[in-house]
Design an enzyme around this catalytic site. Sequence first.
Site, PDB file in Angstrom:
ATOM      1  N   LYS A   1      57.207   1.797-145.988  1.00  0.00           N
ATOM      2  CA  LYS A   1      56.170   0.922-145.422  1.00  0.00           C
ATOM      3  C   LYS A   1      55.083   0.649-146.452  1.00  0.00           C
ATOM      4  O   LYS A   1      54.676  -0.493-146.674  1.00  0.00           O
ATOM      5  CB  LYS A   1      55.562   1.567-144.161  1.00  0.00           C
ATOM      6  CG  LYS A   1      56.506   1.541-142.956  1.00  0.00           C
ATOM      7  CD  LYS A   1      56.034   2.369-141.774  1.00  0.00           C
ATOM      8  CE  LYS A   1      57.087   2.369-140.670  1.00  0.00           C
ATOM      9  NZ  LYS A   1      56.758   3.179-139.507  1.00  0.00           N
TER      10      LYS A   1
ATOM     11  N   GLN B   1      52.265   7.730-138.037  1.00  0.00           N
ATOM     12  CA  GLN B   1      53.710   7.838-137.855  1.00  0.00           C
ATOM     13  C   GLN B   1      54.032   8.839-136.741  1.00  0.00           C
ATOM     14  O   GLN B   1      53.481   9.941-136.688  1.00  0.00           O
ATOM     15  CB  GLN B   1      54.372   8.265-139.180  1.00  0.00           C
ATOM     16  CG  GLN B   1      55.887   8.276-139.166  1.00  0.00           C
ATOM     17  CD  GLN B   1      56.534   6.891-139.046  1.00  0.00           C
ATOM     18  OE1 GLN B   1      55.913   5.867-139.310  1.00  0.00           O
ATOM     19  NE2 GLN B   1      57.784   6.864-138.641  1.00  0.00           N
TER      20      GLN B   1
ATOM     21  N   ASP C   1      50.690  -1.126-134.805  1.00  0.00           N
ATOM     22  CA  ASP C   1      51.905  -0.751-134.073  1.00  0.00           C
ATOM     23  C   ASP C   1      51.932  -1.392-132.683  1.00  0.00           C
ATOM     24  O   ASP C   1      52.991  -1.465-132.060  1.00  0.00           O
ATOM     25  CB  ASP C   1      51.941   0.777-133.870  1.00  0.00           C
ATOM     26  CG  ASP C   1      52.710   1.515-134.960  1.00  0.00           C
ATOM     27  OD1 ASP C   1      53.724   0.985-135.434  1.00  0.00           O
ATOM     28  OD2 ASP C   1      52.277   2.633-135.315  1.00  0.00           O
TER      29      ASP C   1
HETATM   30  N1  GUN Z   1      58.280   6.279-135.434  1.00  0.00           N
HETATM   31  C1  GUN Z   1      59.425   5.571-135.286  1.00  0.00           C
HETATM   32  N2  GUN Z   1      59.158   4.238-135.244  1.00  0.00           N
HETATM   33  C2  GUN Z   1      57.824   4.120-135.379  1.00  0.00           C
HETATM   34  C3  GUN Z   1      56.962   2.984-135.424  1.00  0.00           C
HETATM   35  O1  GUN Z   1      57.365   1.810-135.307  1.00  0.00           O
HETATM   36  N3  GUN Z   1      55.637   3.282-135.574  1.00  0.00           N
HETATM   37  C4  GUN Z   1      55.172   4.556-135.675  1.00  0.00           C
HETATM   38  N4  GUN Z   1      53.853   4.725-135.803  1.00  0.00           N
HETATM   39  N5  GUN Z   1      55.952   5.622-135.630  1.00  0.00           N
HETATM   40  C5  GUN Z   1      57.277   5.387-135.486  1.00  0.00           C
END
Ligand code: GUN
Length: 287
Positions: free
Chosen positions: A53, A97, A120
């Site tokens: 990311k 995350q 998110d």
């Molecule tokens: N863990 C798995 N997918 C995601 C996501 O799209 N965002 C976040 N913050 N954690 C995740």
Amino acid sequence: MTGRIIDGVALAAKIREDVASRTSALIAAGTKPGLAVVLVGSDPASQVYVKNKVAACQKAGLHSVLEQYPPSMTQAELLDRVRALNADPAIHGILVQLPLPAHIDSHLVIETIAPEKDVDGFHVSNAGLLMTGKPLFRPCTPYGVMKMLASEGVQLRGAVAVVIGASNIVGKPMTMLLQSAGATVTICNSKTRDLGWHTRHADIVVVATGKPRMVDGSMIKPGAVVIDVGINRGADGKLCGDVDFDSVIQVASAVTPVPGGVGPMTIAMLLVNTLEAAERAQHKRAQ
Ligand code: GUN
């Protein structure tokens, strides 16, 4: 007849190019979009995701910071970090995350993120806006799936869609987006009785269960579009999805592969959400 492979890598690259050019324009106007990614703990898969990311942000010209903390970080410490990022004018998007270590209340952490920086789209206020058809941020994975369906020219109005998996991250927002686009949506889970009965009636099947290859070709209506959100490591050590790709592609009109399908789109849409958060912040400053 075999179906088409929906190329998430190529579509994500196009979206990232567009993000890069809008980012240059925004920087010229005085705002460099910034994303903070926060990882607590040492889950190897999460470490790979967050690094990807941050790298994608840098490649598109955005500012990004990766904050990594040990699993022993307390909830109070994490909430303090989130509040500091809320107040940081160089940061327009905050991503914590998930999953977090068990001693931290994920819900409380998400509710502490400023809704206008919640790239998110997990904050209850953003979930509520999505549910009422006025989204500020669409959660990245379902948003990426919608872009893939659009790029394939899939007709959503009047379509029958089945979403397998009801998580806050994928299944629930996916259902909302498909339904807002005019599809009739059934939300199933891995325990749904006679799951194949549901999926065999569907024009679109989105699978997000974390169960390797649980949907096979016998469960798919000929000509349906199948989207595989899963990413699992099979017994052979190779990555595989929640869909049995080899049998499904014999029946479906189009399928997303794993890897190279939804995964790259999730990252591309995170960049879009961060850019748009920064564009809104710039607009507010200019007012
Ligand atoms: N863990 C798995 N997918 C995601 C996501 O799209 N965002 C976040 N913050 N954690 C995740």
